[in-house]
Design an enzyme around this catalytic site. Sequence first.
Site, mmCIF file in Angstrom:
data_model
loop_
_atom_site.group_PDB
_atom_site.id
_atom_site.type_symbol
_atom_site.label_atom_id
_atom_site.label_comp_id
_atom_site.label_asym_id
_atom_site.label_seq_id
_atom_site.Cartn_x
_atom_site.Cartn_y
_atom_site.Cartn_z
ATOM 1 N N ASP A 1 0.789 -1.242 0.000
ATOM 2 C CA ASP A 1 0.000 0.000 0.000
ATOM 3 C C ASP A 1 0.823 1.295 0.000
ATOM 4 O OD1 ASP A 1 -1.987 -1.865 0.199
ATOM 5 O OD2 ASP A 1 -2.759 -1.209 2.137
ATOM 6 N N LYS B 1 -6.718 -5.225 -3.221
ATOM 7 C CA LYS B 1 -7.524 -5.703 -2.088
ATOM 8 C C LYS B 1 -8.516 -4.637 -1.666
ATOM 9 C CE LYS B 1 -3.829 -4.366 1.119
ATOM 10 N NZ LYS B 1 -4.556 -3.390 1.935
ATOM 11 N N CYS C 1 -2.276 -2.725 7.690
ATOM 12 C CA CYS C 1 -2.179 -3.619 6.538
ATOM 13 C C CYS C 1 -0.899 -4.444 6.524
ATOM 14 C CB CYS C 1 -2.322 -2.811 5.259
ATOM 15 S SG CYS C 1 -3.972 -2.071 5.104
#
Length: 217
Positions: A21, A119, A164
Site C-alpha cells: 500500500d 484488495k 495492513c
Amino acid sequence: MSPSLNLPPLNDPRCALIVIDVQNDFIPGGQLAVRGGDEIVPLINRLATHFRNVVIAQDWHPTGHASFASSHPGHAPFDSVQLPYGAQTLWPDHCIQGSHGAQLHADLDLPHAQLIVRKGCNRDIDSYSAFVEADRRTPTGLTGYLKERGIDTVYLVGLALDYCVAWSALDARAAGFSTALIVDACRAIDLDGSLQRALGEMEAAGVKLMNSQALAN
C-alpha cells in the site's frame, strides 16, 4: 528486534519482497496519510533491487465502501461499527478505484515486480491483509500464487505497519511462510497504541522484526 532466524539470501528464488500500500492516499497530503510515509520509498526501491521476486499490494476500494465513515451516517473517521464479520474501524474515503489517491507513489520504482494484488475491492468487506480479507474467510489468491512459485519466505515493507502490513505478516505466518518485517521500511498510524500491539502480536506469531541494515545496503 527479533532473534535471528535462518532465512535464505534475498535473491534466492524462494524469497519474495511484498510491498504493501505505498499509495498516494497513505502519503502525506493524502486522504489517510501516514506520517513519514513518503520517507520509506527510496529505501524500498533499494531493497527491491536485491530480490528476484517482488509483489505489490494495492488498496482498491469501490465508492461507498463499508469501511468508509461516509457510508455510515452519524459516524466519523476512526469510529468503530459492527459489520457482519465483526468490528470495523471507519476511515476517511481513500484509495477509490481509479483515483489519484489509489495510484502507487510516483517515485516507487519496482520495474521487476511480477504481481499487483488489489484488495478491498469487495464493497461489503474491508481487507487490510494482502492474503485474506477482513471476514477472515475470503482469500485474495496471494497464498496460492506464492506457493505455486515455490516461494516460502516473505519480507514485508510499506504502509501502515500497524494495520495492513501487520495483518499481512500475521496471515503470511498462518499460511506457513517464513516471514520477516523490515521495520525501518514501514511507517505506522499508531491509533490508541496499535503500533505496540501489532509488534507484540507479530513477534508472538514468529514474524522476524528486523532493520534494513541487517540485510543489504
